[in-house]
Design a protein around this motif. Structure first.
Motif, PDB file in Angstrom:
ATOM      1  N   TYR A 461       0.805  -1.220   0.000  1.00 50.72           N
ATOM      2  CA  TYR A 461       0.000   0.000   0.000  1.00 50.72           C
ATOM      3  C   TYR A 461       0.839   1.271   0.000  1.00 50.72           C
ATOM      4  CZ  TYR A 461      -3.302  -3.621   1.038  1.00 50.72           C
ATOM      5  OH  TYR A 461      -4.005  -4.788   0.996  1.00 50.72           O
ATOM      6  N   THR A 462       2.071   1.149  -0.436  1.00 54.11           N
ATOM      7  CA  THR A 462       2.856   2.313  -0.823  1.00 54.11           C
ATOM      8  C   THR A 462       2.767   2.413  -2.342  1.00 54.11           C
ATOM      9  OG1 THR A 462       4.418   2.391   1.015  1.00 54.11           O
ATOM     10  CG2 THR A 462       5.210   3.165  -1.113  1.00 54.11           C
ATOM     11  N   GLY A 463       2.518   3.603  -2.865  1.00 54.10           N
ATOM     12  CA  GLY A 463       2.456   3.765  -4.312  1.00 54.10           C
ATOM     13  C   GLY A 463       1.387   4.744  -4.733  1.00 54.10           C
ATOM     14  N   VAL A 464       0.915   4.598  -5.972  1.00 50.26           N
ATOM     15  CA  VAL A 464      -0.103   5.477  -6.544  1.00 50.26           C
ATOM     16  C   VAL A 464      -1.399   4.692  -6.688  1.00 50.26           C
ATOM     17  CG1 VAL A 464      -0.679   7.048  -8.425  1.00 50.26           C
ATOM     18  CG2 VAL A 464       1.717   6.569  -7.902  1.00 50.26           C
ATOM     19  N   PHE A 465      -2.465   5.273  -6.225  1.00 49.84           N
ATOM     20  CA  PHE A 465      -3.766   4.650  -6.409  1.00 49.84           C
ATOM     21  C   PHE A 465      -4.336   5.039  -7.773  1.00 49.84           C
ATOM     22  CE2 PHE A 465      -3.378   3.646  -2.083  1.00 49.84           C
ATOM     23  CZ  PHE A 465      -4.337   2.692  -1.774  1.00 49.84           C
ATOM     24  N   ALA A 466      -5.233   4.221  -8.255  1.00 45.67           N
ATOM     25  CA  ALA A 466      -5.915   4.529  -9.510  1.00 45.67           C
ATOM     26  C   ALA A 466      -6.672   5.839  -9.359  1.00 45.67           C
ATOM     27  CB  ALA A 466      -6.873   3.395  -9.873  1.00 45.67           C
ATOM     28  N   PRO A 467      -6.849   6.594 -10.436  1.00 42.67           N
ATOM     29  CA  PRO A 467      -7.520   7.904 -10.336  1.00 42.67           C
ATOM     30  C   PRO A 467      -8.972   7.763  -9.901  1.00 42.67           C
ATOM     31  CG  PRO A 467      -7.220   7.258 -12.631  1.00 42.67           C
ATOM     32  CD  PRO A 467      -6.440   6.278 -11.812  1.00 42.67           C
ATOM     33  N   VAL A 468      -9.432   8.792  -9.189  1.00 44.89           N
ATOM     34  CA  VAL A 468     -10.814   8.844  -8.711  1.00 44.89           C
ATOM     35  C   VAL A 468     -11.430  10.153  -9.183  1.00 44.89           C
ATOM     36  CG1 VAL A 468     -12.318   8.905  -6.690  1.00 44.89           C
ATOM     37  CG2 VAL A 468     -10.283   7.451  -6.683  1.00 44.89           C
ATOM     38  N   ALA A 469     -12.570  10.081  -9.854  1.00 48.27           N
ATOM     39  CA  ALA A 469     -13.297  11.293 -10.238  1.00 48.27           C
ATOM     40  C   ALA A 469     -13.951  11.877  -9.002  1.00 48.27           C
ATOM     41  CB  ALA A 469     -14.345  10.960 -11.288  1.00 48.27           C
ATOM     42  N   TRP A 470     -13.737  13.172  -8.787  1.00 41.02           N
ATOM     43  CA  TRP A 470     -14.225  13.824  -7.565  1.00 41.02           C
ATOM     44  C   TRP A 470     -14.786  15.186  -7.954  1.00 41.02           C
ATOM     45  CZ3 TRP A 470     -15.404  11.136  -3.687  1.00 41.02           C
ATOM     46  CH2 TRP A 470     -15.574  11.673  -2.417  1.00 41.02           C
ATOM     47  N   GLY A 471     -16.105  15.260  -8.083  1.00 41.46           N
ATOM     48  CA  GLY A 471     -16.705  16.475  -8.607  1.00 41.46           C
ATOM     49  C   GLY A 471     -16.328  16.631 -10.070  1.00 41.46           C
ATOM     50  N   SER A 472     -15.869  17.812 -10.440  1.00 40.31           N
ATOM     51  CA  SER A 472     -15.432  18.059 -11.818  1.00 40.31           C
ATOM     52  C   SER A 472     -13.954  17.764 -12.015  1.00 40.31           C
ATOM     53  CB  SER A 472     -15.717  19.520 -12.197  1.00 40.31           C
ATOM     54  OG  SER A 472     -14.982  20.395 -11.349  1.00 40.31           O
ATOM     55  N   SER A 473     -13.315  17.236 -10.976  1.00 46.75           N
ATOM     56  CA  SER A 473     -11.879  16.984 -11.016  1.00 46.75           C
ATOM     57  C   SER A 473     -11.583  15.493 -10.896  1.00 46.75           C
ATOM     58  CB  SER A 473     -11.169  17.737  -9.884  1.00 46.75           C
ATOM     59  OG  SER A 473     -11.343  19.132 -10.001  1.00 46.75           O
ATOM     60  N   THR A 474     -10.335  15.149 -11.155  1.00 39.20           N
ATOM     61  CA  THR A 474      -9.833  13.796 -10.930  1.00 39.20           C
ATOM     62  C   THR A 474      -8.609  13.902 -10.031  1.00 39.20           C
ATOM     63  OG1 THR A 474     -10.654  12.915 -13.019  1.00 39.20           O
ATOM     64  CG2 THR A 474      -8.788  11.780 -12.024  1.00 39.20           C
ATOM     65  N   VAL A 475      -8.506  12.973  -9.061  1.00 39.21           N
ATOM     66  CA  VAL A 475      -7.413  13.010  -8.096  1.00 39.21           C
ATOM     67  C   VAL A 475      -6.698  11.668  -8.096  1.00 39.21           C
ATOM     68  CG1 VAL A 475      -8.989  12.393  -6.206  1.00 39.21           C
ATOM     69  CG2 VAL A 475      -6.765  13.403  -5.687  1.00 39.21           C
ATOM     70  N   TRP A 476      -5.363  11.743  -8.009  1.00 36.96           N
ATOM     71  CA  TRP A 476      -4.525  10.569  -7.807  1.00 36.96           C
ATOM     72  C   TRP A 476      -3.922  10.682  -6.411  1.00 36.96           C
ATOM     73  CZ3 TRP A 476      -5.016  13.227 -12.271  1.00 36.96           C
ATOM     74  CH2 TRP A 476      -5.248  12.517 -13.458  1.00 36.96           C
ATOM     75  N   LEU A 477      -4.089   9.667  -5.609  1.00 38.06           N
ATOM     76  CA  LEU A 477      -3.540   9.657  -4.254  1.00 38.06           C
ATOM     77  C   LEU A 477      -2.223   8.895  -4.244  1.00 38.06           C
ATOM     78  CD1 LEU A 477      -3.941  10.301  -1.223  1.00 38.06           C
ATOM     79  CD2 LEU A 477      -5.080   8.085  -1.018  1.00 38.06           C
ATOM     80  N   LEU A 478      -1.180   9.512  -3.695  1.00 40.72           N
ATOM     81  CA  LEU A 478       0.132   8.898  -3.561  1.00 40.72           C
ATOM     82  C   LEU A 478       0.405   8.683  -2.077  1.00 40.72           C
ATOM     83  CD1 LEU A 478       0.120  10.788  -6.200  1.00 40.72           C
ATOM     84  CD2 LEU A 478       2.603  10.620  -6.077  1.00 40.72           C
ATOM     85  N   ALA A 479       0.905   7.521  -1.714  1.00 46.11           N
ATOM     86  CA  ALA A 479       1.138   7.210  -0.306  1.00 46.11           C
ATOM     87  C   ALA A 479       2.475   6.507  -0.139  1.00 46.11           C
ATOM     88  CB  ALA A 479       0.012   6.329   0.236  1.00 46.11           C
ATOM     89  N   VAL A 480       3.195   6.872   0.909  1.00 49.74           N
ATOM     90  CA  VAL A 480       4.431   6.193   1.296  1.00 49.74           C
ATOM     91  C   VAL A 480       4.362   5.950   2.799  1.00 49.74           C
ATOM     92  CG1 VAL A 480       6.947   6.283   1.431  1.00 49.74           C
ATOM     93  CG2 VAL A 480       5.774   7.252  -0.557  1.00 49.74           C
ATOM     94  N   GLU A 481       4.565   4.720   3.195  1.00 52.16           N
ATOM     95  CA  GLU A 481       4.454   4.353   4.599  1.00 52.16           C
ATOM     96  C   GLU A 481       5.611   4.922   5.412  1.00 52.16           C
ATOM     97  OE1 GLU A 481       3.138   0.689   5.849  1.00 52.16           O
ATOM     98  OE2 GLU A 481       1.329   0.843   4.615  1.00 52.16           O
ATOM     99  N   PRO A 482       5.533   4.838   6.748  1.00 58.25           N
ATOM    100  CA  PRO A 482       6.604   5.391   7.587  1.00 58.25           C
ATOM    101  C   PRO A 482       7.977   4.847   7.213  1.00 58.25           C
ATOM    102  CG  PRO A 482       4.699   4.829   8.934  1.00 58.25           C
ATOM    103  CD  PRO A 482       4.413   4.317   7.557  1.00 58.25           C
TER     104      PRO A 482
END
Length: 678
Positions: A461-482
Motif C-alpha cells: 500500500y505504498t504507491g499510486v492509487f488509480a484515479p478517482v473522479a471527484w466532482g469536476s476533477s480527478t485526483v490521484w492519491l500517492l502514499a508512502v508508509e513510515p
C-alpha cells in the motif's frame, strides 16, 4: 477486480485497501468508522438510511434533523468494506446490495478517523437544546485544542468563579498514557454527583456545561467545579481544577486553543498587547467579544496527533452543530465560530465536501425566520514556504506532455505520508501518474499500488492509487508508509520521483503534499515531506538564492508554486465564511508563511483580509494567553489572524482595511487589505 462505489473518497479507499492498518488503534470489535456524507437528494437520503438499517452495521446518523444533504455517520467498518462489485465474476448479493446503496444514493463520502462509542445506549435521534434559562443574544464558538475555562481572562468578574464558557465538548474517547489510556468518563464529584456527562445526542465524548443539573446523579457545572477548587486566598487552583477533570491538553503550560481563545474572546484584545510606538497598554476592552459567552469543542488528542487535517470533516460538522444547540430562535442573533485548523490537501477549488458543508451551514443560519446569523472564520494557512504545491500548465503544444518532480521523504519518519495530484476530469482521460522509489521501484496509477515481491524494501500500500473522479476533477492519491525501522519491511527514505504523463495541451496539473510535521504540543516523531524541482534547482537555484525580497527567496520559473497554497477548506468564496491571512505589523507586508491564493480554478482569489501575525521581522508572532491565568506566549501563524478577524465580526463596527491591494498578485496574498488588530 473489485470496484468500490464512486462516492468513496481516496482516503477511504486507502483505508479499506490497507484494512485500516495506518489508522490509530483501529479495533475490529470496538471501533467504528466516522464519515461525512453528502446525499444526492433528500429522497435519496431516506432511501440510503433504510438500505443500511441492518443491525450488523450499527449505523448512527447525526442527530440534527434539519433538511440537509450533509450528515455525519458512524458505523461498523463493514458498511464500507462490504460495499464492492466483483467485476471478474458474478458479484456476491450482499456486495451488490451495499454497493448499489452507496452508489445510487450518495454523492460523496469522506473518512474521518475511527471512533469509539462512549457506551452501548440507544442513540438519541433528537438534538438536545442547551440554550439555558437565559439564552445568549450573541455567541462565540471555537473548535480547537485546549480550553482554560478557569483562566482570569474568561471570567465574568475578576476573582470570581463564574466562567463565560457555556459548554465544552471534549471529543476524546480515551485519555493519554499518563492516565493509563483509560476511556474518557464523567468525573466523580462527591456523593451521587459527577462532573461532565455523556452526550445524549452525539453519543461520543464528554460535555461539561456551565450550569449544574439536578438529578441522579447531579451533574456539576463548570462554575461550581471551579468553586470547589478555591484556595484559601479565594482564587481558583487552576492546576488541580484541570487535573482533576482530566483535561489532558491543560497539563501543559501552553496550548494552541488557549492562545486562539484569548485572542478571540479574552478581556485584553490584541491591540493592547502589541508593541507599537509605545509599550503595550495591557488595557482590557469593553468590546462585545470580551463579555460574550463561549462554547468550546475540544478536538480529540488522536486527531491533533494527525497533522494532515484529513480527519477534520465529520468532527467539524458535529462540532458546529453542537455549538448551535446553545442558541435559541428569535433570541440569539449572531454566532461567530473560529476554526484555525485545516488541511494542505484537497481540490483547492471550493468543492471540498467540508467546504460545501460549511456553506450549507451558513446558508441555513442566515438570520431569517428567527434563526441566528452564523459567521465562520478560517485561517488562510501557513504553507507559503513549505514547498508543498506543484503547478504545471501545458499552455502550448510545443511544451512537454509530461512533468516530473521530486518528493523528498525524511528518514525515521513515524507517520504515513500522502500527496495528491489534481486535474480537471475532462483533461485527465489519458493521464498516467507514476511514483518511483529512490531504489528504482515504479508504481503506476494504471495498476494501483501492488505489493512487490519478498525482500523488496517497499511495504504494501505504498504507491499510486488509480484515479478517482471527484466532482469536476480527478485526483490521484500517492502514499508512502513510515520510513522509521520498526521491524519488517520499511519504506525507503530519500528522493521519490513523481511523474505525470500524457498531459493534453492547455491542461493544468496541481499537486499538494499532506502536512505531516507535528501540531503544537504533539511529540510524534513525524517529519515534514516536501517537493523539490531538481531541474530548476540545478539551473537557477544558485542565482535565486542571491535574490531575497520581502522575506522570501526568488522561486520564479520553478514548478513549486507558493501561490495557490490556501488552507484546503478555505478556497470557496461564500458570504459569512471569512478567511484570514497574516501581515507584519511594522511594515504592512504579508507574513512570509501566510498562504496565498488564488484557488485552483475556484472563485477565491486570496484571503478576505490579512491581520497582524508578527509585530516585526524580529518580533515574530502575536502574544496571548497560555493555559494559566497571567501567562502569555507568542504564537506565529495565521491561527492568530483568524480569531482576530472573528473578533471583529462579533463587533458590528464596519471593517476599515488599509494598504488595499491593487494587482491580482497582491490580492492573492493580502485579499481586501490590512486590518488593524481588534
Amino acid at each position: 477486480m473489485y470496484d468500490r462505489p464512486n462516492c468513496f473518497d481516496p482516503y477511504l479507499r486507502y483505508a479499506i485497501a490497507s484494512d485500516f492498518k495506518n489508522f490509530a488503534s483501529f479495533d475490529e470489535k470496538a471501533f467504528r468508522v466516522f464519515l461525512l456524507v453528502e446525499f444526492r437528494s433528500l429522497d435519496r437520503a431516506n432511501a440510503f438510511k433504510k438500505a443500511v438499517a441492518d443491525p450488523k452495521y450499527a449505523v448512527e446518523f447525526s442527530p440534527v434533523d434539519r433538511d440537509s444533504l450533509y450528515t455525519t455517520m458512524r458505523a461498523h467498518k463493514s458498511v464500507v468494506t462490504d460495499a464492492f462489485r466483483d467485476t471478474s465474476k458474478d458479484a456476491r448479493p450482499d456486495g451488490n446490495y451495499l454497493f448499489d446503496a452507496w452508489n445510487d444514493n450518495v454523492s460523496r463520502v469522506e473518512l474521518s478517523l475511527p471512533l469509539v462509542p462512549t457506551d452501548q445506549r440507544a442513540f438519541a435521534r433528537k438534538i438536545v437544546e442547551r440554550s439555558r434559562a437565559n439564552p445568549p443574544e450573541h455567541l462565540i464558538g471555537l473548535l480547537d485544542d485546549g480550553c482554560p475555562f478557569a483562566a482570569a481572562q474568561f471570567l465574568t468578574t475578576l476573582g470570581g468563579t463564574d466562567t463565560r464558557v457555556l459548554g465544552i465538548w471534549d471529543q476524546n474517547q480515551t485519555l493519554g498514557p499518563w492516565y493509563g489510556s483509560m476511556s474518557r468518563q464523567p468525573i466523580p464529584a462527591g456523593t451521587n454527583a459527577q462532573f461532565g456527562r455523556f452526550l445524549p445526542d452525539f453519543n461520543y465524548g464528554i460535555e461539561f456545561l456551565h450550569d449544574s443539573t439536578a438529578g441522579t446523579p447531579t451533574v456539576v457545572g463548570l462554575s461550581d467545579w471551579m468553586a470547589s477548587h478555591r484556595t484559601g486566598a479565594g482564587s481558583v487552583d487552576e492546576d488541580s481544577c484541570y487535573a482533576d477533570a482530566e483535561f489532558t491538553t491543560l497539563r501543559r503550560q501552553v496550548s494552541h486553543g488557549a492562545h486562539v481563545m484569548d485572542v478571540l474572546a479574552g478581556r485584553i484584545p490584541t491591540s493592547s498587547r502589541i508593541v507599537g510606538r509605545n509599550p503595550p497598554s495591557w488595557q482590557a476592552n469593553a468590546d462585545p467579544a470580551s463579555t460574550t459567552g463561549v462554547v468550546f469543542v475540544q478536538f480529540a488528542d488522536q486527531c491533533i496527533r494527525d497533522a494532515t487535517g484529513v480527519w477534520l470533516k465529520a468532527y467539524v460538522k458535529d462540532g458546529i452543530d453542537y455549538i448551535m444547540t446553545f442558541t435559541k430562535p428569535y433570541v440569539t442573533k449572531t454566532v461567530v465560530i473560529n476554526i484555525s485548523y485545516g488541511p494542505t490537501t484537497g481540490p483547492h477549488d471550493g468543492t471540498a465536501e467540508l467546504e460545501d458543508t460549511l456553506r450549507d451551514l451558513v446558508s441555513e443560519y442566515d438570520g431569517s425566520s428567527g434563526k441566528p446569523k452564523l459567521h465562520i472564520a478560517l485561517a488562510a494557512g501557513n504553507a507559503y514556504l513549505t514547498e508543498g504545491h506543484i503547478a504545471y500548465v501545458r499552455s502550448e503544444a510545443t511544451m512537454p506532455d509530461s512533468v516530473a518532480w521530486t518528493w523528498r521523504l525524511p528518514p525515521d519518519n513515524t507517520v504515513l505520508c500522502f500527496a495528491e495530484v489534481w486535474m480537471q476530469t475532462h483533461d485527465a482521460a489519458h493521464v498516467t501518474v507514476t511514483l518511483t522509489s529512490p531504489g528504482g521501484i515504479v508504481f503506476s496509477s494504471t495498476s494501483g499500488p501492488v505489493s512487490p515481491g519478498p525482500g523488496v524494501p517497499i511495504p504494501p500500500y505504498t504507491g499510486v492509487f488509480a484515479p478517482v473522479a471527484w466532482g469536476s476533477s480527478t485526483v490521484w492519491l500517492l502514499a508512502v508508509e513510515p520510513t522509521v525501522a520498526t521491524g519488517g519491511t520499511v519504506a525507503e527514505h530519500g528522493d521519490w520521483t513523481v511523474k505525470v504523463e500524457y498531459v493534453d495541451t492547455h491542461a493544468k496539473v496541481h499537486a499538494y503534499v499532506a502536512r505531516s510535521d507535528p501540531n503544537m504540543g504533539m511529540h510524534t516523531g513525524a517529519k515534514r515531506s516536501y517537493f523539490v524541482d531538481a531541474a530548476w534547482e540545478a539551473d537557477h537555484g544558485a542565482s535565486a538564492g542571491c535574490t531575497y525580497a520581502n522575506g522570501v527567496f526568488e522561486k520564479h520559473g520553478s514548478l513549486i508554486h507558493r501561490r495557490g497554497t490556501l488552507n484546503g477548506i478555505a478556497t470557496e468564496k461564500v458570504r459569512r465564511i471569512h478567511v484570514a491571512g497574516s501581515y507584519i505589523l511594522s511594515n504592512g507586508r504579508k507574513a512570509p508563511y501566510s498562504s496565498a491564493g488564488p484557488a485552483r480554478g475556484g472563485p477565491r482569489l486570496g484571503p478576505d483580509y490579512v491581520l497582524p501575525g508578527d509585530e516585526s521581522c524580529a518580533l515574530q508572532g502575536i502574544r496571548a494567553g497560555g493555559n494559566r491565568s497571567g501567562s502569555v506566549f507568542r504564537l506565529e501563524g495565521t491561527s492568530t489572524a483568524a480569531p482576530q478577524l472573528a473578533r471583529l465580526f462579533v463587533d458590528t463596527t464596519p471593517l476599515s482595511p488599509s494598504n488595499i491591494p491593487g494587482t491580482p498578485g497582491e490580492i492573492a496574498e493580502r485579499g481586501g487589505g490590512n486590518l488593524p488588530p481588534p
